[in-house]
Write an enzyme that holds these catalytic residues in place. Structure first.
Site, PDB file in Angstrom:
ATOM      1  N   ASP A 190       7.697   8.187   9.243  1.00 57.57           N
ATOM      2  CA  ASP A 190       7.471   7.469   7.996  1.00 57.57           C
ATOM      3  C   ASP A 190       6.083   7.711   7.427  1.00 57.57           C
ATOM      4  OD1 ASP A 190       8.522   5.633   6.037  1.00 57.57           O
ATOM      5  OD2 ASP A 190       7.122   4.136   6.816  1.00 57.57           O
ATOM      6  N   LEU A 271       9.466   0.254   0.673  1.00 53.99           N
ATOM      7  CA  LEU A 271       9.083   0.709  -0.660  1.00 53.99           C
ATOM      8  C   LEU A 271       8.242   1.976  -0.632  1.00 53.99           C
ATOM      9  CD1 LEU A 271       8.158  -2.746  -2.253  1.00 53.99           C
ATOM     10  CD2 LEU A 271      10.231  -1.411  -2.616  1.00 53.99           C
ATOM     11  N   ARG A 272       8.015   2.532   0.576  1.00 52.71           N
ATOM     12  CA  ARG A 272       7.195   3.731   0.650  1.00 52.71           C
ATOM     13  C   ARG A 272       7.875   4.909  -0.045  1.00 52.71           C
ATOM     14  NH1 ARG A 272       5.152   3.537   5.992  1.00 52.71           N
ATOM     15  NH2 ARG A 272       3.372   2.394   5.183  1.00 52.71           N
ATOM     16  N   GLY A 273       9.193   4.906  -0.082  1.00 53.88           N
ATOM     17  CA  GLY A 273       9.916   5.970  -0.769  1.00 53.88           C
ATOM     18  C   GLY A 273       9.583   6.015  -2.247  1.00 53.88           C
ATOM     19  N   THR A 276       5.912   7.159  -2.761  1.00 50.32           N
ATOM     20  CA  THR A 276       5.748   8.589  -2.524  1.00 50.32           C
ATOM     21  C   THR A 276       6.381   9.400  -3.652  1.00 50.32           C
ATOM     22  OG1 THR A 276       5.776   8.220  -0.138  1.00 50.32           O
ATOM     23  CG2 THR A 276       6.158  10.463  -0.895  1.00 50.32           C
TER      24      THR A 276
END
Length: 333
Positions: A190, A271-273, A276
């Site tokens: 991740d 919410l990192r998707g 990014t």
């Protein structure tokens, strides 16, 4: 030997694009390259670092600090003189000890001079550059945990052997490996902003061109660089221009909605998707010379930003990149 020119790498467009995006937007954190051996993974990261302009650092600083004020207070021999250094590319080998990664007590000075001094490690050398890990999926768990902590904080902290040391440790993490040799821990997976799957070329003409260029480089590196140097310079100029323009890239509400809908459709955790996807899309917009983030950039970077964030689907054998491409076609039609 000098590095192979970045622009001379045959094919592997997704890998090269991911590398360029991390050079424009360091907050993408890094690139994970999974695939066959001998497909140019380590060549690409060294070629990109050689292509980038040198960094400015104060002379004598072991962590590549830009100013003396940024240099850690334990560093000795630091001057006010600013010098240029090549963009750091540091290899983190398998089986490396924790002391070698973080730094430790300088045993020689302790025994000879009776001085308790700090010997910087690989994280210090990689600050403001690239930390490259080949076979990252085989890295020992305690080193993985250490890297996770540093990647989260951007700082290396050493509290042992009577030392209390801290210094900046911000770098682009590039990992490569073969998925058949073991899976990567989800926590570390991740942390890579982008991921790429590379394969050996199946087209005979492309394979011939790879061999031809490599042979020409090894036979006469100077002549090879003379041929490809101008193309590397073009990429360098575009990266520098994109860095300068990045803060001015407009982000329409529709683009934010597209990012969120795409991640929901794919079932990406957290919410990192979205973050990014947003950062990578803006970096590509800046590289393309656009003034705003649009669907064209989101489409282009979605497989890089999201394919390693999907939950496993045992009923879908198409692969993660194909699943992302399919979702992009459905959501952004």
């Amino acid at each position: 030997m000098s590095s192979f020119p970045f622009s001379a790498i045959v094919g592997q467009d997704a890998m090269k694009r991911a590398m360029v995006l991390t050079a424009i937007e360091p907050r993408l954190s890094g690139v994970l390259v999974f695939g066959d051996r001998g497909t140019g993974k380590s060549t690409a990261v060294r070629a990109l670092a050689a292509l980038l302009p040198p960094i400015e650092a104060v002379r004598g600083c072991p962590v590549n600090a830009a100013t003396r004020a940024d240099s850690p207070d334990w560093a000795e021999g630091v001057t006010d003189t600013v010098e240029t250094r090549p963009t750091p590319v540091v290899d983190l080998p398998l089986g490396v000890t924790e002391d070698r990664v973080t730094g430790a007590l300088d045993i020689e000075r302790a025994l000879v001079d009776g001085v308790k001094a700090f010997q910087p490690g690989l994280l210090a050398q990689a600050n403001r550059g690239y930390l490259y890990i080949d076979e990252v999926n085989l890295l020992e768990d305690h080193i993985v945990d250490l890297l996770l902590d540093v990647a989260q904080s951007g700082e290396n902290v050493v509290e042992r052997d009577g030392l209390s040391i801290r210094h900046a440790a911000r770098f682009v993490l590039v990992g490569s490996g073969n998925p058949e040799e073991g899976e990567l821990r989800p926590q570390l997976l991740d942390r890579f902003g982008l991921s790429v799957e590379v394969r050996s070329p199946s087209d005979i003409e492309e394979r011939i061109e790879v061999v031809r260029r490599r042979d020409a480089f090894e036979t006469d590196p100077q002549a090879f660089h003379a041929e490809w140097g101008p193309r590397d310079a073009e990429i360098r100029d575009r990266i520098l221009a994109a860095r300068a323009a990045l803060a001015r890239i407009d982000t329409p509400e529709d683009a934010l909605r597209d990012c969120a809908q795409l991640c929901i459709a794919l079932g990406a955790d957290g919410l990192r998707g979205e973050l990014t996807l947003l950062r990578a899309g803006r970096a590509l917009a800046a590289y393309d010379g656009a003034t705003a983030l649009g669907r064209a950039q989101i489409r282009a970077v979605a497989p890089l930003a999201l394919s390693h964030r999907l939950r496993r689907d045992p009923l879908d054998e198409a692969g993660s990149v194909a699943r992302v491409t399919r979702a992009v076609d459905e959501v952004l039609s």
